[in-house]
Enzyme design. Structure first.
Site, short mmCIF file in Angstrom:
data_model
loop_
_atom_site.label_atom_id
_atom_site.label_comp_id
_atom_site.label_asym_id
_atom_site.label_seq_id
_atom_site.Cartn_x
_atom_site.Cartn_y
_atom_site.Cartn_z
N ASP A 103 0.83 -1.21 0.00
CA ASP A 103 0.00 0.00 0.00
C ASP A 103 0.86 1.26 0.00
O ASP A 103 0.62 2.20 0.79
CB ASP A 103 -0.92 0.03 1.24
CG ASP A 103 -1.63 -1.29 1.48
OD1 ASP A 103 -2.04 -1.91 0.49
OD2 ASP A 103 -1.78 -1.69 2.65
N GLU A 113 -10.93 -0.63 -3.50
CA GLU A 113 -10.25 0.11 -2.43
C GLU A 113 -9.08 0.89 -3.01
O GLU A 113 -8.84 0.91 -4.22
CB GLU A 113 -9.72 -0.89 -1.38
CG GLU A 113 -8.77 -1.92 -1.98
CD GLU A 113 -8.50 -3.12 -1.08
OE1 GLU A 113 -9.21 -3.32 -0.08
OE2 GLU A 113 -7.55 -3.88 -1.40
O1 FUB Z 1 -2.56 -3.84 3.69
C1 FUB Z 1 -3.83 -4.18 4.18
C2 FUB Z 1 -4.91 -4.02 3.12
O2 FUB Z 1 -4.56 -4.79 1.96
C3 FUB Z 1 -5.08 -2.61 2.56
O3 FUB Z 1 -5.83 -1.78 3.39
C4 FUB Z 1 -5.74 -2.90 1.26
O4 FUB Z 1 -5.73 -1.83 0.37
C5 FUB Z 1 -4.97 -4.10 0.77
O5 FUB Z 1 -3.82 -3.74 0.07
#
Ligand code: FUB
Length: 330
Positions: free
Chosen positions: A45, A205
């Site tokens: 991320d 997301e």
């Molecule tokens: O790193 C944890 C979660 O995995 C993130 O919040 C999402 O975007 C995914 O990459």
């Protein structure tokens, strides 16, 4: 030069393909070698941003089952060599309202202060510092955004953007894309959120916004981060509040060869230029998964109509021996 890790990975792949000992000089068949990650260890991320003459990346620190507790900061003068600036927030010690699942941060600067937004236990918090490298202090002593009936999905994946007119926006969400206006202090929401989820896509997301030639580019991740098909799509808008128009070929980053699970990205513009890079994560090579990821960089470009061209995660961003992208604009 091929590192030992890569040499072993290439050897394993060659044995798997039954190639070891069979490739002669005349047969130039080579296993596909993905570019090296830019950060040491397992991170994901990555939020990349320019402060002054330095590039910074703020990632999630990957741990088993995403049970992560701390955030780090990395700096670079050229996008090639990255220095670990150390831990900038430890949610087990620095927060009163969450202890675990410290995910997907974003940083922004205003009026000489640095604001660090992050998720912990599916709530969004904000911390502040006088330096991009922290340490950051929880600004509110409580979450800035929490789940509710209106937001039944996880309250994660936050991103802050300040438009040219000075208005700040806070994007976040999983399943749906939301945006709040932020007050000048950067730690107070200005009214309820607006739902911006793009139609004609499979938004999940990781929202990111950048502006080029007056057009707002929204990009996001689709599918589950544990899937090989985790990928990045985009759309455009005339306003930071949407609506978002999704072009026909809107997927701009997806798996290729051993580079899988390519997503949750951010976008960097080299100051004073029209050169662009995408910083994203993939499942680690070798032996990665949705919980064991690596931060990578790729060159990003637009066509003459302003469409983002597809990015190949197997293509290195820089030629061997390149000086990278030092920031020259004052
Ligand atoms: O790193 C944890 C979660 O995995 C993130 O919040 C999402 O975007 C995914 O990459």
């Amino acid at each position: 030069m091929m590192t030992i890790r890569r040499f072993i990975a290439a050897g394993l792949m060659m044995s798997f393909l039954g190639l070891a000992g069979k490739v002669s000089m005349a047969q130039t068949t080579q296993p596909a070698i993905a570019p090296e990650p830019i950060l040491e260890g397992f991170t994901a991320d990555p939020h990349a941003v320019v402060f002054g003459d330095t590039y910074y990346v703020y990632p999630t620190s990957d741990k088993k089952d995403w049970m992560t507790t701390d955030f780090s900061c990395w700096s670079s003068k050229n996008l090639i060599h990255w220095k670990n600036e150390g831990m900038i927030l430890d949610v087990t010690k620095d927060l009163k309202w969450a202890k675990i699942r410290a995910w997907a941060p974003a940083a922004i600067s205003r009026n000489g202060k640095y604001y660090f937004y992050f998720a912990a236990e599916s709530k969004i918090g904000v911390a502040v510092s006088d330096k991009p490298t922290g340490p950051f202090v929880d600004a509110l002593g409580k979450p800035l955004i929490e789940g509710s009936k209106e937001y039944p999905a996880q309250v994660i994946d936050v991103f802050a953007y300040i438009d040219d007119d000075g208005q700040a926006y806070l994007y976040w969400g999983q399943g749906n894309m939301w945006v709040h206006k932020l007050k000048e202090d950067m730690i107070t929401l200005d009214g309820p959120p607006v739902k911006l989820t793009p139609k004609g896509a499979h938004y999940n997301e990781g929202t990111f916004v950048n502006k080029r030639n007056g057009v707002y580019y929204f990009s996001w991740s689709e599918d589950d981060a544990r899937s090989a098909n985790y990928r990045v799509g985009y759309g455009t808008a005339k306003s930071p509040l949407g609506p978002i128009e999704v072009p026909k070929d809107y997927i701009i980053l997806q798996k290729n060869g051993p580079a899988i699970g390519t997503g949750h990205h951010s976008i960097i513009n080299v100051p004073g230029t029209d050169r662009w890079y995408m910083i994203y994560h993939r499942h680690a090579i070798p032996g990665g998964s949705g919980y064991i990821r690596q931060t990578c960089i790729a060159k990003m470009a637009f066509d003459t109509d302003g469409r983002i061209l597809p990015i190949d995660p197997m293509k290195p961003a820089f030629e061997p021996g390149s000086a990278g992208e030092p920031i020259t604009e004052k």
